[in-house]
Design a protein around this motif. Structure first.
Motif, PDB file in Angstrom:
ATOM      1  N   THR A  72     -22.437  15.066   5.251  1.00 26.63           N
ATOM      2  CA  THR A  72     -22.169  16.424   5.710  1.00 26.63           C
ATOM      3  C   THR A  72     -22.533  16.586   7.173  1.00 26.63           C
ATOM      4  O   THR A  72     -21.814  17.203   7.953  1.00 26.63           O
ATOM      5  N   SER A  73     -23.651  16.010   7.576  1.00 30.80           N
ATOM      6  CA  SER A  73     -24.168  16.271   8.906  1.00 30.80           C
ATOM      7  C   SER A  73     -23.639  15.311   9.968  1.00 30.80           C
ATOM      8  O   SER A  73     -23.512  15.696  11.131  1.00 30.80           O
ATOM      9  N   ARG A  74     -23.337  14.065   9.599  1.00 26.74           N
ATOM     10  CA  ARG A  74     -22.967  13.084  10.613  1.00 26.74           C
ATOM     11  C   ARG A  74     -21.554  12.554  10.483  1.00 26.74           C
ATOM     12  O   ARG A  74     -20.861  12.368  11.468  1.00 26.74           O
ATOM     13  N   TYR A  75     -21.134  12.284   9.267  1.00 24.29           N
ATOM     14  CA  TYR A  75     -19.843  11.620   9.068  1.00 24.29           C
ATOM     15  C   TYR A  75     -18.824  12.563   8.424  1.00 24.29           C
ATOM     16  O   TYR A  75     -19.165  13.421   7.615  1.00 24.29           O
ATOM     17  N   ALA A  76     -17.575  12.347   8.766  1.00 24.31           N
ATOM     18  CA  ALA A  76     -16.451  12.931   8.031  1.00 24.31           C
ATOM     19  C   ALA A  76     -15.746  11.793   7.315  1.00 24.31           C
ATOM     20  O   ALA A  76     -15.618  10.687   7.857  1.00 24.31           O
ATOM     21  N   ILE A  77     -15.303  12.047   6.096  1.00 22.19           N
ATOM     22  CA  ILE A  77     -14.667  11.015   5.278  1.00 22.19           C
ATOM     23  C   ILE A  77     -13.146  11.104   5.447  1.00 22.19           C
ATOM     24  O   ILE A  77     -12.556  12.168   5.374  1.00 22.19           O
ATOM     25  N   HIS A  78     -12.533   9.940   5.683  1.00 22.08           N
ATOM     26  CA  HIS A  78     -11.079   9.866   5.818  1.00 22.08           C
ATOM     27  C   HIS A  78     -10.570   8.748   4.916  1.00 22.08           C
ATOM     28  O   HIS A  78     -11.096   7.626   4.948  1.00 22.08           O
ATOM     29  N   ASP A  79      -9.567   9.051   4.128  1.00 17.17           N
ATOM     30  CA  ASP A  79      -8.957   8.026   3.284  1.00 17.17           C
ATOM     31  C   ASP A  79      -8.324   6.970   4.179  1.00 17.17           C
ATOM     32  O   ASP A  79      -7.602   7.282   5.129  1.00 17.17           O
ATOM     33  N   GLY A  80      -8.586   5.702   3.864  1.00  8.92           N
ATOM     34  CA  GLY A  80      -8.063   4.616   4.681  1.00  8.92           C
ATOM     35  C   GLY A  80      -6.555   4.621   4.790  1.00  8.92           C
ATOM     36  O   GLY A  80      -5.987   4.209   5.815  1.00  8.92           O
ATOM     37  N   GLU A  81      -5.892   5.108   3.752  1.00 15.47           N
ATOM     38  CA  GLU A  81      -4.433   5.137   3.787  1.00 15.47           C
ATOM     39  C   GLU A  81      -3.932   6.020   4.923  1.00 15.47           C
ATOM     40  O   GLU A  81      -2.933   5.706   5.575  1.00 15.47           O
ATOM     41  N   PHE A  82      -4.648   7.110   5.194  1.00 11.70           N
ATOM     42  CA  PHE A  82      -4.199   8.022   6.244  1.00 11.70           C
ATOM     43  C   PHE A  82      -4.634   7.549   7.625  1.00 11.70           C
ATOM     44  O   PHE A  82      -3.979   7.857   8.623  1.00 11.70           O
ATOM     45  N   VAL A  83      -5.723   6.783   7.691  1.00  7.62           N
ATOM     46  CA  VAL A  83      -6.074   6.145   8.964  1.00  7.62           C
ATOM     47  C   VAL A  83      -4.983   5.144   9.340  1.00  7.62           C
ATOM     48  O   VAL A  83      -4.510   5.098  10.489  1.00  7.62           O
ATOM     49  N   ALA A  84      -4.560   4.338   8.376  1.00  6.35           N
ATOM     50  CA  ALA A  84      -3.477   3.386   8.628  1.00  6.35           C
ATOM     51  C   ALA A  84      -2.182   4.115   8.958  1.00  6.35           C
ATOM     52  O   ALA A  84      -1.391   3.661   9.792  1.00  6.35           O
ATOM     53  N   GLY A  85      -1.952   5.258   8.314  1.00  6.73           N
ATOM     54  CA  GLY A  85      -0.726   5.995   8.552  1.00  6.73           C
ATOM     55  C   GLY A  85      -0.558   6.403  10.003  1.00  6.73           C
ATOM     56  O   GLY A  85       0.548   6.331  10.553  1.00  6.73           O
ATOM     57  N   ILE A  86      -1.667   6.821  10.651  1.00  7.35           N
ATOM     58  CA  ILE A  86      -1.540   7.232  12.048  1.00  7.35           C
ATOM     59  C   ILE A  86      -1.669   6.042  12.997  1.00  7.35           C
ATOM     60  O   ILE A  86      -1.064   6.035  14.065  1.00  7.35           O
ATOM     61  N   ALA A  87      -2.433   5.028  12.621  1.00  9.20           N
ATOM     62  CA  ALA A  87      -2.659   3.889  13.514  1.00  9.20           C
ATOM     63  C   ALA A  87      -1.510   2.886  13.477  1.00  9.20           C
ATOM     64  O   ALA A  87      -1.239   2.220  14.478  1.00  9.20           O
ATOM     65  N   LEU A  88      -0.830   2.789  12.328  1.00  8.17           N
ATOM     66  CA  LEU A  88       0.237   1.798  12.156  1.00  8.17           C
ATOM     67  C   LEU A  88       1.615   2.426  12.018  1.00  8.17           C
ATOM     68  O   LEU A  88       2.608   1.713  12.043  1.00  8.17           O
ATOM     69  N   GLY A  89       1.671   3.725  11.846  1.00  9.02           N
ATOM     70  CA  GLY A  89       2.951   4.394  11.710  1.00  9.02           C
ATOM     71  C   GLY A  89       3.443   4.540  10.291  1.00  9.02           C
ATOM     72  O   GLY A  89       4.410   5.265  10.040  1.00  9.02           O
ATOM     73  N   TRP A  90       2.792   3.894   9.325  1.00  9.96           N
ATOM     74  CA  TRP A  90       3.276   3.935   7.939  1.00  9.96           C
ATOM     75  C   TRP A  90       2.180   3.425   7.016  1.00  9.96           C
ATOM     76  O   TRP A  90       1.382   2.552   7.393  1.00  9.96           O
ATOM     77  N   ASN A  91       2.117   3.980   5.827  1.00  8.73           N
ATOM     78  CA  ASN A  91       1.343   3.375   4.748  1.00  8.73           C
ATOM     79  C   ASN A  91       1.819   3.928   3.427  1.00  8.73           C
ATOM     80  O   ASN A  91       2.189   5.092   3.336  1.00  8.73           O
ATOM     81  N   PHE A  92       1.828   3.074   2.417  1.00  7.11           N
ATOM     82  CA  PHE A  92       2.243   3.488   1.085  1.00  7.11           C
ATOM     83  C   PHE A  92       1.385   2.742   0.072  1.00  7.11           C
ATOM     84  O   PHE A  92       1.828   1.856  -0.631  1.00  7.11           O
ATOM     85  N   GLY A  93       0.089   3.062   0.050  1.00  2.00           N
ATOM     86  CA  GLY A  93      -0.791   2.508  -0.949  1.00  2.00           C
ATOM     87  C   GLY A  93      -1.230   1.079  -0.716  1.00  2.00           C
ATOM     88  O   GLY A  93      -1.921   0.510  -1.562  1.00  2.00           O
ATOM     89  N   GLU A  94      -0.847   0.474   0.413  1.00  2.00           N
ATOM     90  CA  GLU A  94      -1.221  -0.915   0.667  1.00  2.00           C
ATOM     91  C   GLU A  94      -2.575  -0.950   1.367  1.00  2.00           C
ATOM     92  O   GLU A  94      -2.667  -0.813   2.588  1.00  2.00           O
ATOM     93  N   GLY A  95      -3.642  -1.170   0.576  1.00  2.00           N
ATOM     94  CA  GLY A  95      -4.996  -1.130   1.105  1.00  2.00           C
ATOM     95  C   GLY A  95      -5.307  -2.197   2.125  1.00  2.00           C
ATOM     96  O   GLY A  95      -6.181  -2.006   2.981  1.00  2.00           O
ATOM     97  N   HIS A  96      -4.616  -3.318   2.071  1.00  2.00           N
ATOM     98  CA  HIS A  96      -4.886  -4.387   3.035  1.00  2.00           C
ATOM     99  C   HIS A  96      -4.492  -3.990   4.452  1.00  2.00           C
ATOM    100  O   HIS A  96      -4.910  -4.644   5.407  1.00  2.00           O
ATOM    101  N   LEU A  97      -3.704  -2.939   4.599  1.00  2.00           N
ATOM    102  CA  LEU A  97      -3.356  -2.466   5.934  1.00  2.00           C
ATOM    103  C   LEU A  97      -4.489  -1.683   6.588  1.00  2.00           C
ATOM    104  O   LEU A  97      -4.428  -1.402   7.775  1.00  2.00           O
ATOM    105  N   HIS A  98      -5.499  -1.303   5.822  1.00  2.00           N
ATOM    106  CA  HIS A  98      -6.618  -0.575   6.433  1.00  2.00           C
ATOM    107  C   HIS A  98      -7.967  -1.211   6.070  1.00  2.00           C
ATOM    108  O   HIS A  98      -8.947  -0.522   5.832  1.00  2.00           O
TER     109      HIS A  98
END
Length: 582
Positions: free
Chosen positions: A476-502
């Motif tokens: 709550t105080s230091r970190y915000a949680i982000h699903d890896g799929e959405f990190v990959a979505g913005i960093a790679l342009g696409w993601n569809f459940g492929e965890g190895h991309l993040h």
């Protein structure tokens, strides 16, 4: 649920916001269990329109084929093999343009709703080569003009096929034939080359389905039809094989709770064991999961072996209903066009071409070689999931995927926004642009609820205290949680459940650009369960210092927990040298 406003639980925001992370997730998970994501009706209409445009586009571009007839005559030419060929290529193009899987609000892609071409036509963005140390001229993670040219080549090769005439047809028989097999070679070459430079684009094209089907277009006549039949059956069997696990009932419960067709809350509650206190899958979810797996194994065999008549038609109706059930549930990630394609394939291959059998083939050896190679990838990918993407392994909807959660400090988010060449910000920032901060926070927690209601979510959230410090309130105080799929979505342009991309490769690419300090980024990475093994491997990695810890979690522990339980037992833990943040 409003036309443009999402439906969210009625709660005291200030009181809710003051609670620890898992207690904030609890009412969101309970709300999901009887109402799903709460998607606005306007978003549902958007996806319905998109499905219609996909179907119309495939038919309209085929109507441009010389000699086939106008779009208004589709009832006379929909059974032409060249139409099936062009639907396959059109769907591949649709996907690699980012319009299929991974499109729009149900993947938390709002501004813009599509990323793929905007990202892949932009030099300087991140690319992830699959074997940079083994394949010459593929090292590095920065997109060059060569990569842009290869992506354009994929688009151009697909468009060239869509505009191709038929050959070998007969005017007397009312057929325009099929596409010249040599015309497929540029597409295969472009996909292969771009795949060696950037695995994301190769996966986004859904090459394991449409690329493999296109290989059968190198043949003609019964060889083409039987080969495609075998591959479609393999897709069903591969998906069914991957569902022989204990995760799948959770997927069914989550998906059916999100169905916009089922709006009776009392019915949705029955998908869970004892709503609202026990959100493990109920008997209804278990019956649907196991029944669906039996259908996916058995009914395609009937389609393959029957040569028409009532057995074929009954089996076809069952499989069409199977895909309609998935389609109308609008599952997160929205693999909608894939289900539309499979429904079309049922009509074309197993009803109209029901009488085309193996005995009519002229070149069975190469056809079976392609099918067996694809089957080998499916089987091997289930036994060695860390080495294979879940897509060619055909672990669709199985609930057994590699996943991750990224814990980012505000400093890390600022570096991500300022130092990474991309076309979109994190979904949380996109939501804050569309709504106020309160609504954005609530919607982000709805996404946490989606993840936590799957078995892997129990493990991911249960491991956060080990990644971010023993006090879970540090999130709550230091970190915000982000699903890896959405990190990959913005960093790679696409993601569809492929965890190895993040996992580590993306983290390293981001570290090269952002220079994260120790403790600014902590990632919990969970690998898929190997077939028949009752455990899953996890790793906790710091963006700056590398791996902190690895170990295993047991599937049995995930199955007995509620989405909001938090910490989970770990086994065979190996701790690295990086300290926890203070």
């Amino acid at each position: 649920m409003g036309l443009i406003s999402p439906r969210l639980p009625d709660l005291d925001y200030e009181e809710w916001q003051a609670k620890p992370l898992m207690q904030r997730i609890k009412p969101m998970a309970q709300d999901w269990a009887e109402g799903g994501f709460g998607t606005p009706d306007a978003v549902l209409v958007l996806y319905v329109v998109k499905i219609g445009l996909y179907a119309f586009g495939a038919a309209a571009i085929t109507a441009l084929t010389p000699g086939i007839g106008s779009l208004g005559d589709i009832g006379e030419w929909w059974t032409e093999p060249i139409f099936f060929q062009k639907v396959v290529i059109f769907t591949l193009l649709f996907e690699v343009l980012g319009l299929g899987c991974g499109f729009g609000p149900l993947t938390l892609r709002f501004l813009p709703p599509v990323g793929a071409p905007l990202h892949w036509l932009r030099p300087g963005t991140i690319r992830l080569p699959p074997w940079p140390s083994r394949v010459p001229l593929t090292a590095g993670t920065t997109r060059s003009m060569t990569d842009v040219a290869l992506y354009v080549a994929v688009l151009a090769a697909a468009l060239w096929l869509l505009l191709s005439p038929g050959q070998g047809g007969s005017a007397e028989a009312g057929s325009v034939g099929t596409i010249d097999p040599w015309r497929f070679l540029p597409l295969f070459a472009a996909l292969g080359l771009i795949g060696l430079r950037d695995k994301t684009i190769f996966l986004a094209a859904r090459t394991e389905v449409y690329g493999t089907l296109a290989l059968m277009f190198l043949f003609s006549g019964p060889d083409l039809i039987v080969g495609v039949k075998l591959l479609v059956v393999l897709i069903w069997w591969g998906a069914a094989f991957s569902k022989l696990n204990q995760h799948f009932p959770h997927v069914v419960a989550v998906m059916m709770s999100n169905s916009p067709i089922l709006r009776v809350k009392a019915l949705k509650r029955r998908f869970h064991r004892d709503f609202p206190d026990d959100l493990r899958p109920g008997r209804l979810s278990e019956h649907l999961a196991h029944g669906g797996t039996v259908i996916e194994f058995g009914v395609p065999l009937v389609l393959l072996l029957s040569n028409g008549g009532w057995p074929t038609h009954v089996a076809a109706v069952v499989m069409i209903c199977f895909h309609l059930q998935i389609l109308t549930s609008l599952p997160m990630g929205v693999p909608l066009e894939w289900n539309v394609f499979m429904i079309f394939a049922i009509g074309f291959l197993f009803i109209d071409k029901a009488d085309v059998s193996v005995g009519e083939m002229s070149h069975p050896v190469p056809v079976f070689a392609i099918v067996l190679a694809a089957a080998a990838v499916v089987v091997t990918g289930n036994f060695f999931p860390r080495q294979f993407s879940f897509l060619p392994s055909m672990r669709y909807y199985a609930g057994n995927w590699a996943t991750s959660l990224w814990c980012l400090t505000p400093e890390a988010v600022a570096k991500l926004d300022g130092s990474v060449n991309k076309v979109a910000r994190l979904p949380s920032a996109q939501l804050e642009t569309l709504y106020d901060a309160e609504m954005a926070t609530l919607l982000s927690h709805k996404v946490y609820a989606f993840r936590s209601m799957h078995t892997h979510g129990r493990a991911l959230f249960g491991l956060i205290p080990r990644a971010c410090g023993e006090d879970r309130d540090v999130v709550t105080s230091r970190y915000a949680i982000h699903d890896g799929e959405f990190v990959a979505g913005i960093a790679l342009g696409w993601n569809f459940g492929e965890g190895h991309l993040h996992h580590e490769q993306l983290l390293q690419a981001l570290q090269e650009r952002c220079g994260f300090e120790p403790g600014e980024v902590r990632v919990v990475m969970l690998e898929s369960q190997r077939f028949l093994e009752p455990r899953q491997e996890y790793r906790i990695v710091d963006g700056a210092t590398g791996e902190i810890e690895r170990g295993i979690v047991k599937v049995a522990d995930m199955l007995e927990r509620q989405p909001w339980d938090g910490e989970i037992p770990t086994y065979d833990v190996v701790v690295g040298a990086a300290p926890h943040p203070t």
